[in-house]
Write an enzyme that holds these catalytic residues in place. Structure first.
Site, PDB file in Angstrom:
ATOM      1  CG  HIS A 107      -2.058  -0.692   1.748  1.00 42.08           C
ATOM      2  ND1 HIS A 107      -2.914  -0.491   1.773  1.00 42.08           N
ATOM      3  CD2 HIS A 107      -2.479  -1.753   0.114  1.00 42.08           C
ATOM      4  CE1 HIS A 107      -4.419  -1.628   1.396  1.00 42.08           C
ATOM      5  NE2 HIS A 107      -2.940  -2.034   0.331  1.00 42.08           N
ATOM      6  CG  HIS A 313      -3.956 -11.602  -2.560  1.00 37.34           C
ATOM      7  ND1 HIS A 313      -5.047 -11.058  -3.243  1.00 37.34           N
ATOM      8  CD2 HIS A 313      -4.139 -10.475  -1.982  1.00 37.34           C
ATOM      9  CE1 HIS A 313      -5.091  -9.749  -2.992  1.00 37.34           C
ATOM     10  NE2 HIS A 313      -4.654  -9.078  -2.132  1.00 37.34           N
TER      11      HIS A 313
END
Ligand code: HEM
Length: 489
Positions: A107, A313
């Site tokens: 992020h 992920h």
């Protein structure tokens, strides 16, 4: 004059009490997140911070004990703290902050935007995620905890490591120490910004400490947005690429900089609409949004996009194991008034309301955490590198499901499958509903070495590109303090 003075005195007392509580409760929390009132002082010019001394930092870096830094981060990564328990046990794996540190680094770096061939914006260099406005973006929920945890390492190394180097290195160490690709490498040398000014064009929202300032006008709504022709009109609209104020936002107002994980909802007249399903999210339309964000806005190839999402992920999980209906959260006040600390019902200074999502000290933490509202891991060993992401996506049929929080996600149709406890976002399934992405998914599902190598290359690019160093090798050429983790046994 007097009432205004009293009001500001009262505000100062409240803020210092809050700061005290954070530090007592969560050691080093305030190292990782600068309070908004301080940041706004910097932006308005009423407060001044010492600028980062890039030359001195680069010169000191030559003496950085990289193996010791690696060891400090890996120790922290697997020692679960009561004030923010590590994930893992709830998925039958070891406790680890690997996923949390990975998301932090992504992020922070994922703000990178290609403006044109030679000019870029965003990126982790500057570590503006510690500052307003990035630290209040909903996309960054609970990353204040990750920065607070890393505050322990920052405290140990002080000026010898910048925040932006620490965040990107911690994400890379998380992958390496969890058994990630052998070819991971890393270069140091990022400077830190003193405020979040350069992030304002990327999007401003969720501002609670900044009322009435010209800096704080929220541009949460997209001035020019549209729906896909097959998308339900009531569903979220997508931001056009070019916004009138040069805002470099991602596809959605909702996510500000990234992709909307739930994906577009089909209209009842669209092909593929199935009234019997618990939701109508479309992985096929979501693929268009993934490409729009990753390729057109961030400059990634399709191959890099698939490698990054699949690798990202592989570790960690989503957090939304709690139905908040009837609580303050459920009433539409997701953030309290004291900034991005425990995003909670006003006044509790703790996660979701006690008794609704966990009790006592466990409320809002560990298995009771709500970050995005989705729930579950993508793989069977979210604390250890593995190859479930692509394999399960192809091997299983995925059916629409709801998280306990109420978000639209996907689960295996075969409830006895070895992957039954894992989940997928619509944006994950997008990768098998687009021909080009799907071919790469198939390749990675059968060639793990290729996936590892592509992921390591894309991750290196992700961690190293920024406005100040737009090309992936810029830091290596300018500073030259790099590691291939050759010291890791
Ligand atoms: C289509 C693009 C993506 C979407 C929509 C997306 C969405 C999400 C969501 C909703 C979560 C759950 C957050 C939470 O509840 O804690 C999450 C977690 C995570 N994401 Fe992504 N993501 C995307 C791409 C990526 C990429 C490119 C990376 C890294 C290269 C990444 C790394 C992670 C990690 C490591 C976590 C786990 C966090 C944890 O364990 O606490 N994601 N992502």
């Amino acid at each position: 004059m007097a009432p205004m003075f009293l009001a500001s005195l009262a505000a100062t007392v409240v803020l210092s009490v809050t700061a005290q509580m954070r530090n007592d409760d969560f050691p080093f929390y305030d190292l990782g997140t600068i309070p908004a009132w301080k940041d706004l002082g910097y932006l308005r010019g009423t407060k001044h911070a010492k600028p980062f001394d890039k030359e001195a930092y680069h010169s000191d870096l030559k003496h950085l004990d990289i193996p010791r830094l690696y060891e400090s981060i890996t120790k922290l990564m697997v020692s679960s703290k009561a004030f923010w328990p590590a994930d893992g046990p709830q998925d039958g794996d070891i406790p680890s902050y690997a996923g949390l540190f990975g998301r932090l680094a992504w992020h922070c770096s994922g703000t990178f935007r290609l403006v044109n061939d030679t000019h870029a914006a965003g990126g982790c260099e500057g570590a503006r995620q510690r500052h307003w406005p990035e630290n209040e973006w909903r996309d960054n929920t609970n990353l204040d905890k990750a920065r607070g945890l890393l505050g322990q390492v920052k405290q140990e190394f002080g000026a010898n490591i910048s925040w932006s180097d620490l965040i990107t290195f911690a994400g890379t160490v998380a992958l390496k120490a969890s058994g990630g690709p052998k070819t991971l490498r890393f270069c140091f040398g990022r400077s830190d910004d003193v405020d979040g000014a350069k992030s304002i064009p990327l999007g401003v929202e969720g501002v609670h400490q900044c009322r009435g300032s010209r800096f704080c006008k929220s541009n949460f709504e997209c001035p020019t947005a549209f729906h896909w022709p097959e998308q339900n009109e009531k569903d979220h609209a997508r931001c056009n690429l070019t916004q009138p104020d040069n805002r470099l936002q991602a596809s959605h107002s909702v996510g500000l900089i990234y992709v909307y994980p739930e994906g577009p909802e089909l209209s009842p007249t669209a092909k593929g609409y199935k009234p019997e399903q618990v939701h109508q999210r479309s992985p096929r339309l979501s693929a268009l949004e993934v490409r729009d964000t990753f390729h057109r806005r961030m400059g990634w190839t399709d191959r890099e996009t698939v490698a990054l999402i699949g690798g990202g992920h592989t570790l960690g999980r989503t957090h939304g194991n709690c139905n908040l209906t009837g609580t303050q959260w459920g009433k539409g006040t997701p953030y309290n008034d004291v900034g991005p600390y425990f995003e909670a019902s006003p006044g509790t200074l703790r996660g979701p309301t006690d008794g609704t999502c966990g009790h006592g000290a466990a409320a809002g933490r560990g298995a009771n955490t709500v970050s995005s509202g989705f729930e579950g891991p993508w793989t069977r060993t979210p604390s250890r590198w593995n190859y479930d992401f692509f394999h399960a996506m192809l091997a299983e049929e995925w059916e629409p499901a709801k998280s306990p929080f109420g978000n639209d996600q996907w689960r295996t149709k075969d409830r006895k499958s070895k992957y039954a406890k894992t989940m997928r976002l619509t944006a994950d399934l997008a990768l098998v509903h687009d021909e080009t992405y799907a071919a790469i998914v198939k390749e990675y599902a059968s060639d793990y070495a290729k996936f590892d190598a592509d992921f390591a290359d894309a991750w290196y690019k992700l961690m190293h590109r920024s406005q100040a160093h737009p090309k992936e090798e810029d830091l290596r050429k300018e500073v030259g303090v790099c590691t291939n983790f050759e010291f890791v046994k």
